[in-house]
Design a protein around this motif. Sequence first.
Motif, PDB file in Angstrom:
ATOM      1  N   ALA A 143       0.854  -1.182   0.000  1.00 39.58           N
ATOM      2  CA  ALA A 143       0.000   0.000   0.000  1.00 39.58           C
ATOM      3  C   ALA A 143       0.895   1.239   0.000  1.00 39.58           C
ATOM      4  O   ALA A 143       2.044   1.177   0.450  1.00 39.58           O
ATOM      5  CB  ALA A 143      -0.902   0.008   1.241  1.00 39.58           C
ATOM      6  N   ILE A 169      -8.476  10.203   2.804  1.00 38.00           N
ATOM      7  CA  ILE A 169      -7.731   8.947   2.745  1.00 38.00           C
ATOM      8  C   ILE A 169      -7.896   8.188   4.055  1.00 38.00           C
ATOM      9  O   ILE A 169      -7.772   8.768   5.140  1.00 38.00           O
ATOM     10  CB  ILE A 169      -6.235   9.209   2.478  1.00 38.00           C
ATOM     11  CG1 ILE A 169      -6.047   9.964   1.158  1.00 38.00           C
ATOM     12  CG2 ILE A 169      -5.447   7.897   2.462  1.00 38.00           C
ATOM     13  CD1 ILE A 169      -4.614  10.388   0.906  1.00 38.00           C
ATOM     14  N   ASN A 170      -8.141   6.880   3.938  1.00 38.12           N
ATOM     15  CA  ASN A 170      -8.196   6.022   5.117  1.00 38.12           C
ATOM     16  C   ASN A 170      -6.799   5.526   5.480  1.00 38.12           C
ATOM     17  O   ASN A 170      -5.960   5.303   4.599  1.00 38.12           O
ATOM     18  CB  ASN A 170      -9.085   4.797   4.865  1.00 38.12           C
ATOM     19  CG  ASN A 170     -10.553   5.144   4.901  1.00 38.12           C
ATOM     20  OD1 ASN A 170     -10.965   6.105   5.554  1.00 38.12           O
ATOM     21  ND2 ASN A 170     -11.354   4.370   4.186  1.00 38.12           N
ATOM     22  N   ALA A 172      -4.787   2.463   6.686  1.00 35.93           N
ATOM     23  CA  ALA A 172      -4.922   1.007   6.787  1.00 35.93           C
ATOM     24  C   ALA A 172      -4.182   0.460   8.004  1.00 35.93           C
ATOM     25  O   ALA A 172      -4.609  -0.506   8.632  1.00 35.93           O
ATOM     26  CB  ALA A 172      -4.403   0.343   5.521  1.00 35.93           C
ATOM     27  N   ASP A 192      -4.779   4.035   2.039  1.00 42.46           N
ATOM     28  CA  ASP A 192      -5.557   3.505   0.923  1.00 42.46           C
ATOM     29  C   ASP A 192      -5.135   4.112  -0.408  1.00 42.46           C
ATOM     30  O   ASP A 192      -5.347   3.517  -1.461  1.00 42.46           O
ATOM     31  CB  ASP A 192      -7.048   3.748   1.155  1.00 42.46           C
ATOM     32  CG  ASP A 192      -7.637   2.781   2.173  1.00 42.46           C
ATOM     33  OD1 ASP A 192      -6.921   1.860   2.600  1.00 42.46           O
ATOM     34  OD2 ASP A 192      -8.818   2.946   2.538  1.00 42.46           O
ATOM     35  N   ARG A 193      -4.582   5.315  -0.386  1.00 43.27           N
ATOM     36  CA  ARG A 193      -3.981   5.907  -1.579  1.00 43.27           C
ATOM     37  C   ARG A 193      -2.911   6.902  -1.160  1.00 43.27           C
ATOM     38  O   ARG A 193      -2.827   7.291   0.016  1.00 43.27           O
ATOM     39  CB  ARG A 193      -5.030   6.563  -2.481  1.00 43.27           C
ATOM     40  CG  ARG A 193      -5.809   7.710  -1.860  1.00 43.27           C
ATOM     41  CD  ARG A 193      -6.800   8.257  -2.867  1.00 43.27           C
ATOM     42  NE  ARG A 193      -7.706   9.234  -2.275  1.00 43.27           N
ATOM     43  CZ  ARG A 193      -7.424  10.531  -2.135  1.00 43.27           C
ATOM     44  NH1 ARG A 193      -6.257  10.999  -2.560  1.00 43.27           N
ATOM     45  NH2 ARG A 193      -8.300  11.355  -1.587  1.00 43.27           N
TER      46      ARG A 193
END
Length: 219
Positions: A143, A169-170, A172, A192-193
């Motif tokens: 990721a 953005i989450n 992780a 997540d990005r």
Amino acid sequence: MGILDMIGPVMVGPSSSHTAGAVRIAWLARQLLEKPPRQVKFGLHGSFAKTGKGHGTQLALLAGVLGLTPDDERIKEAPEIARQSGLQYAFEEVELGDVHPNTVRIWLSSEGENHVVTGSSIGGGLVRIWKIDGLDAYLSGEAPALLVRHEDKPGVIARVAAVVADEGINIARIVSGREKRGGDALMSLELDRELSQEALSYLLHLSYVNWARTLKKLS
């Protein structure tokens, strides 16, 4: 368990652990530097030291710090590419204690910037980087990631998390390591990005942030 866990990643062989995993560790370590490395030293532990030469581990590690990926057919040409780029490198055997046998410690330097990264190849091409500059961390390459070196003080983790959230953005995974209370600390976040350059610049201007870097996902 997915199909890649059973058959391994798309790669140049011969070994997913000793070749693909080694490339991944070094490729992640390379991203800590703003500019290409000029000097690198690899400390090989356990089976990386004992059987790595036959499995191409040294070529793989060198290829990774040169920016090559596990499926790049130029891996075998890594020494010549290093010579052409002026990269000085060395390998040594080290004893890192009770850690995974496929473990390497990488010291890399470029124009006044240097880092020490310790990571393990845990099978099927999967890796874990668990120490950066002596502080606990977590990077898998699966990721996009954000690293933040900062003063250990209340509210820093919350502030960084808020910046990430403001980007939509989450997070992780987040791991925080510190030398001691009130000392140097390191946050590693898998996202997540990828975080934008504007958000990264904001973090770098915070008085308690000493250093920050975004890392790309290894596809």
